[in-house]
Design a protein around this motif. Structure first.
Motif, mmCIF file in Angstrom:
data_model
loop_
_atom_site.group_PDB
_atom_site.id
_atom_site.type_symbol
_atom_site.label_atom_id
_atom_site.label_comp_id
_atom_site.label_asym_id
_atom_site.label_seq_id
_atom_site.Cartn_x
_atom_site.Cartn_y
_atom_site.Cartn_z
ATOM 1 N N ASP A 112 -7.723 -97.518 -64.228
ATOM 2 C CA ASP A 112 -8.696 -96.642 -63.568
ATOM 3 C C ASP A 112 -10.156 -96.938 -63.896
ATOM 4 O O ASP A 112 -11.054 -96.264 -63.404
ATOM 5 N N ARG A 113 -10.424 -97.973 -64.738
ATOM 6 C CA ARG A 113 -11.802 -98.186 -65.173
ATOM 7 C C ARG A 113 -11.974 -99.574 -65.791
ATOM 8 O O ARG A 113 -10.984 -100.265 -66.067
ATOM 9 N N ILE A 114 -13.225 -99.942 -66.025
ATOM 10 C CA ILE A 114 -13.579 -101.138 -66.796
ATOM 11 C C ILE A 114 -14.493 -100.699 -67.930
ATOM 12 O O ILE A 114 -15.461 -99.957 -67.709
ATOM 13 N N ASP A 115 -14.203 -101.151 -69.150
ATOM 14 C CA ASP A 115 -15.080 -100.932 -70.295
ATOM 15 C C ASP A 115 -15.696 -102.270 -70.693
ATOM 16 O O ASP A 115 -14.975 -103.234 -70.969
ATOM 17 N N ILE A 116 -17.026 -102.320 -70.717
ATOM 18 C CA ILE A 116 -17.744 -103.521 -71.148
ATOM 19 C C ILE A 116 -18.451 -103.164 -72.446
ATOM 20 O O ILE A 116 -19.417 -102.404 -72.463
ATOM 21 N N VAL A 117 -17.924 -103.697 -73.548
ATOM 22 C CA VAL A 117 -18.381 -103.311 -74.888
ATOM 23 C C VAL A 117 -19.165 -104.470 -75.501
ATOM 24 O O VAL A 117 -18.672 -105.597 -75.561
ATOM 25 N N TRP A 134 -27.691 -98.380 -80.447
ATOM 26 C CA TRP A 134 -28.496 -97.732 -79.409
ATOM 27 C C TRP A 134 -29.918 -97.572 -79.944
ATOM 28 O O TRP A 134 -30.146 -96.947 -80.973
ATOM 29 N N LEU A 135 -30.906 -98.130 -79.269
ATOM 30 C CA LEU A 135 -32.266 -98.169 -79.795
ATOM 31 C C LEU A 135 -33.164 -97.028 -79.321
ATOM 32 O O LEU A 135 -34.249 -96.834 -79.860
ATOM 33 N N LEU A 136 -32.730 -96.284 -78.318
ATOM 34 C CA LEU A 136 -33.587 -95.237 -77.775
ATOM 35 C C LEU A 136 -33.560 -93.972 -78.642
ATOM 36 O O LEU A 136 -32.583 -93.715 -79.346
ATOM 37 N N PRO A 137 -34.634 -93.184 -78.589
ATOM 38 C CA PRO A 137 -34.723 -92.022 -79.491
ATOM 39 C C PRO A 137 -33.757 -90.901 -79.153
ATOM 40 O O PRO A 137 -33.399 -90.109 -80.015
ATOM 41 N N LYS A 138 -33.344 -90.801 -77.879
ATOM 42 C CA LYS A 138 -32.442 -89.728 -77.472
ATOM 43 C C LYS A 138 -31.061 -90.291 -77.173
ATOM 44 O O LYS A 138 -30.909 -91.478 -76.906
ATOM 45 N N ASP A 139 -30.068 -89.417 -77.196
ATOM 46 C CA ASP A 139 -28.733 -89.800 -76.784
ATOM 47 C C ASP A 139 -28.731 -90.133 -75.301
ATOM 48 O O ASP A 139 -29.563 -89.634 -74.530
ATOM 49 N N VAL A 156 -22.562 -94.541 -70.444
ATOM 50 C CA VAL A 156 -22.659 -95.304 -71.688
ATOM 51 C C VAL A 156 -22.109 -94.458 -72.813
ATOM 52 O O VAL A 156 -22.486 -93.290 -72.961
ATOM 53 N N MET A 157 -21.212 -95.041 -73.608
ATOM 54 C CA MET A 157 -20.700 -94.371 -74.798
ATOM 55 C C MET A 157 -21.183 -95.140 -76.018
ATOM 56 O O MET A 157 -21.125 -96.372 -76.042
ATOM 57 N N ILE A 158 -21.672 -94.404 -77.003
ATOM 58 C CA ILE A 158 -22.321 -95.004 -78.164
ATOM 59 C C ILE A 158 -21.416 -94.872 -79.375
ATOM 60 O O ILE A 158 -20.993 -93.769 -79.735
ATOM 61 N N TYR A 159 -21.106 -96.001 -79.996
ATOM 62 C CA TYR A 159 -20.339 -96.031 -81.238
ATOM 63 C C TYR A 159 -21.190 -96.728 -82.295
ATOM 64 O O TYR A 159 -22.118 -97.469 -81.950
ATOM 65 N N PRO A 160 -20.907 -96.528 -83.586
ATOM 66 C CA PRO A 160 -21.696 -97.203 -84.618
ATOM 67 C C PRO A 160 -21.663 -98.725 -84.439
ATOM 68 O O PRO A 160 -20.631 -99.366 -84.595
ATOM 69 N N GLY A 161 -22.795 -99.288 -84.066
ATOM 70 C CA GLY A 161 -22.904 -100.737 -83.938
ATOM 71 C C GLY A 161 -22.457 -101.314 -82.611
ATOM 72 O O GLY A 161 -22.532 -102.531 -82.407
ATOM 73 N N PHE A 162 -21.987 -100.457 -81.671
ATOM 74 C CA PHE A 162 -21.484 -100.959 -80.391
ATOM 75 C C PHE A 162 -21.869 -100.016 -79.257
ATOM 76 O O PHE A 162 -22.025 -98.814 -79.453
#
Length: 460
Positions: free
Chosen positions: A304-309, A314-319, A372-378
């Motif tokens: 049902d989807r594609i994940d490109i990791v 994440w460098l921006l100040p907000k989530d 976009v989903m943010i994980y530590p370092g990815f």
């Protein structure tokens, strides 16, 4: 003796000076973070052999040598890029038996990190008398002066015949179909005025084979990684090759549907809009952190989807979720790699790539929009299948459909086909899957029924 008796202009700890009685070798982060923080700022001095009360009691020459060696080891093993350091000594007694060791840390050209393992890095900044982990806002500020891992001028001269894959990429996506000239590459600072290429441009060179360019693509049978892998691709080489190969992999492993137009004709509908796939992959290559060893870009296609990791914080100040859809600010981690995509008409300086993805999904519900989903370092950029569950034609593959899908890539033996299915019994697999497909004239066997060399092919 007070420290200001040795250095008249030093009165207290601040953003330029810090005092340490000794450097603890059992807990080096306590003082190494100060080196990192000074390097990320305007530089500074650590004075060893000085108490917090500014008493300069000094170190013996043996202790001085051990301290300098400890700093060198820590700088080599845990501080990246390595901090530039020099030393100075001042005697605290008439016999010159003890000395205050001054460790001068110079400001760095790029963001300096303290690394504990491949995936645990911390950026420190200097406060007034302390060193603290950088906030996202601090990192963005530091990034303004960070040239990235790709902006060093190399000793390699540019020659178009060694960048043919990149030139082909430019011809494919530029509106004029033209090859970029040396002047254009120089204007974009991809090539120096003397004709030497920047390190990021080397990653597009035809013979580039660095491990940091690896991209791994997988097609999964179900909705997670516990299912069967139906197709895989690993590409290591010039970035342009990796991009084109990943696009081709996705296109051959995703579906095309049709919808009626108001005029009564048919219009093609893809599971994943071409522009969304292209923008997502370009984003992964342009913004990944190439300094993290042993990582790659992962492209996983699920039901049902594609994940490109891609590796990189994440460098921006907000989530991500705090920005309005399609208005994520553009911060370039790798300026030259991004510039190479600019020249190829694959990336715009205005940061409109994500807006392009949003536009291509404007006809689907909000819960199926790119995210976009943010994980530590990815970072995981997720695209949803626009055709999934819209018709009965796009449900999970049956074993017969799976066999037909596998045979689209070429002939395969019965054992190869069976291994990708849920069948444990060869006889049942032949009876329930292969024989009905032969009877329906969808496939045929080439070779004897008992021959180990016999294979099955799709009937054209």
């Amino acid at each position: 003796m007070r420290i200001n008796e040795l250095y008249s202009d030093i009165l207290m700890e601040n953003t330029q000076y810090e005092f340490k009685a000794v450097l603890n070798q059992d807990n080096p982060i306590k003082w190494a973070k100060t080196i990192v923080a000074f390097a990320n700022g305007d530089g500074g001095y650590i004075f060893v052999g000085v108490s917090n009360e500014r008493d300069a009691f000094g170190l013996s020459l043996e202790e001085v040598d051990k301290t300098k060696n400890l700093v060198a080891v820590e700088n080599d093993r845990h501080i990246f890029p390595h901090a530039k350091i020099s030393y100075l000594l001042r005697s605290v007694d008439d016999n010159a038996d003890h000395f205050v060791l001054g460790i001068r840390v110079y400001p760095a050209e790029s963001v300096v990190r303290y690394r504990e393992g491949d995936f645990n890095e911390t950026v420190y900044v200097k406060g007034d008398g302390n060193s603290t982990p950088a906030t996202p806002e601090d990192i963005i500020s530091l990034s303004k002066r960070k040239f990235g891992v790709d902006n060093e001028t190399t000793e390699k001269m540019y020659s178009a015949d060694q960048w043919t894959d990149y030139i082909d990429l430019c011809k494919t996506y530029r509106s004029d179909g033209a090859e970029p000239g040396i002047k254009e590459l120089q204007n974009e600072e991809i090539v120096s005025k003397d004709g030497f290429v920047k390190s990021g441009f080397l990653m597009f060179k035809d013979d580039y084979n660095g491990d940091d360019s690896l991209i791994c693509c997988r097609l999964w049978r179900g909705k997670n990684k516990t299912g069967i892998v139906l197709d895989t691709l690993k590409v290591k080489g010039p970035i342009s090759k990796g991009l084109k190969s990943a696009i081709a992999f996705i296109e051959r492993n995703t579906k095309t549907g049709w919808k009626k137009t108001p005029a009564g004709g048919r219009e093609e509908v893809l599971s994943y809009p071409r522009e969304a796939i292209r923008e997502a992959l370009v984003n992964a290559f342009a913004h990944r952190d190439y300094s993290i060893n042993g990582t790659q870009i992962d492209v996983d296609i699920y039901l049902d989807r594609i994940d490109i990791v891609s590796p990189g914080s994440w460098l921006l100040p907000k989530d991500y979720n705090e920005y309005p859809a399609g208005s994520i600010p553009s911060i370039r981690r790798n300026t030259i790699i991004a510039a190479c995509f600019d020249v190829a008409n694959l990336m715009e300086r205005g940061g409109t790539g994500f807006q392009t993805m949003i536009e291509s999904y404007k006809d689907v519900p909000e819960d199926k929009q790119p995210c976009v989903m943010i994980y530590p370092g990815f970072l995981d950029l997720r695209l949803y299948d626009k055709l999934y569950e819209t018709t009965d034609d796009f449900k999970e593959m049956t074993d017969a459909e799976l066999v037909l899908h596998l045979l689209e890539d070429g002939p395969k033996s019965a054992s190869e086909l069976q291994s990708a299915t849920t069948y444990g019994s060869r006889s049942r697999f032949l009876e329930e899957v292969i024989n009905p497909l032969i009877k329906d004239e969808k496939i045929y066997r080439e070779g004897g029924i008992k021959s180990p060399k016999s294979v099955y092919k799709i009937k054209k």
